[in-house]
Design an enzyme around this catalytic site. Sequence first.
Site, mmCIF file in Angstrom:
data_model
loop_
_atom_site.group_PDB
_atom_site.id
_atom_site.type_symbol
_atom_site.label_atom_id
_atom_site.label_comp_id
_atom_site.label_asym_id
_atom_site.label_seq_id
_atom_site.Cartn_x
_atom_site.Cartn_y
_atom_site.Cartn_z
ATOM 1 N N TYR A 180 7.550 4.282 -10.527
ATOM 2 C CA TYR A 180 6.831 4.654 -9.449
ATOM 3 C C TYR A 180 6.857 3.780 -8.437
ATOM 4 C CZ TYR A 180 2.667 2.499 -11.198
ATOM 5 O OH TYR A 180 1.869 1.587 -12.124
ATOM 6 N N ASP A 212 0.506 6.987 -22.719
ATOM 7 C CA ASP A 212 1.478 6.995 -21.978
ATOM 8 C C ASP A 212 2.783 8.135 -22.340
ATOM 9 O OD1 ASP A 212 1.054 4.589 -20.491
ATOM 10 O OD2 ASP A 212 1.944 3.289 -21.960
ATOM 11 N N LYS A 261 0.663 -4.952 -24.850
ATOM 12 C CA LYS A 261 0.354 -3.573 -25.600
ATOM 13 C C LYS A 261 0.506 -3.637 -27.044
ATOM 14 C CE LYS A 261 1.398 -0.593 -21.558
ATOM 15 N NZ LYS A 261 1.993 0.601 -20.896
ATOM 16 N N SER A 294 -4.814 0.955 -11.418
ATOM 17 C CA SER A 294 -5.930 1.469 -12.230
ATOM 18 C C SER A 294 -7.357 1.186 -11.679
ATOM 19 C CB SER A 294 -5.828 1.052 -13.682
ATOM 20 O OG SER A 294 -4.323 1.443 -14.093
#
Length: 274
Positions: A213, A102, A66, A17
């Site tokens: 990923y 997301d 989260k 990020s």
Amino acid sequence: MKKWYAVIGDPISHSLSPFMHDHWFEKHGIDASYIPVHVEPKQLEQAFRSMKLLGISGFNITLPHKQAAIPLLDELDDTARIMNAVNTVAAENGRLKGFNTDGDGFVRSLLSYPVDKERALLVIGAGGAARGISFALSRAGFSNITITNRTFRRAQELADETGSKAVVLAEAEANLSEFATIVQTTSVGLTEEALPLSLTHLGSGSVVADIIYNPLETPFLKEAKAKGCLVLNGVGMFVNQGAIAFEKWTGIRPDTEEMIQLITEKLGGNHVNR
Ligand code: ATR
């Protein structure tokens, strides 16, 4: 005055990020920095107080914070409330508002592929990621969603909440050729050479997505590709969740295609995986 942004998580050192947001800030001439901050669960409340005090403009939240972040926020948007998880926070006049980008990030990524919202779509998994994605797919107008999961009860609960169908794994496996789009949301393939379900009955015309990923190509995607399917990995979801966050902070919609290419190269791939 220079603005600052951050991503908090535990661990955090491998987060891509900072690279992504710093690239976009620079590209758009925005005087801002984005830093990774290692925050352990027991430090979360203190970290929030400190960031507020130090005038942060916005931040991302990654694992394992989260959910725990929710009571520390001043405001929560509907998507984050439904998902019971926050990945993006915007600070406005000293108030922290939480969002979750997301699910919508995944849907934006999927929509850059030739998918038909009316045709049958299968979600594999019923955890937090599947939840965000299933709600986002419904909101985006996908009207024929089926959910399958190792633990059927969780698939049924999620299907009930999103107005979808649930099937046991064996039924999904047997009818795989009927799904025009297949979305893999479990952690299977992240660290081991395994598949979340058998792809024996997969047809060649499906679009097959994995939210993982790293690796760029999971065993699941490798096999789907070998069967002739169009495949997409999780880089597009990662970049798009970041792009939606960036847009909330700056009002600017950044170039996601270029970033998908850059991140793919960083992860050892030399072209966009399509
Ligand atoms: P996340 O927030 O990443 O989705 P989670 O809420 O723990 O994480 O959910 C993990 C998902 O991966 C679940 O759908 C889980 O299936 P169960 O509900 O049966 O636990 C699925 N999963 C994890 N490991 C798996 C495995 N080895 N085989 C099949 N499914 C697996």
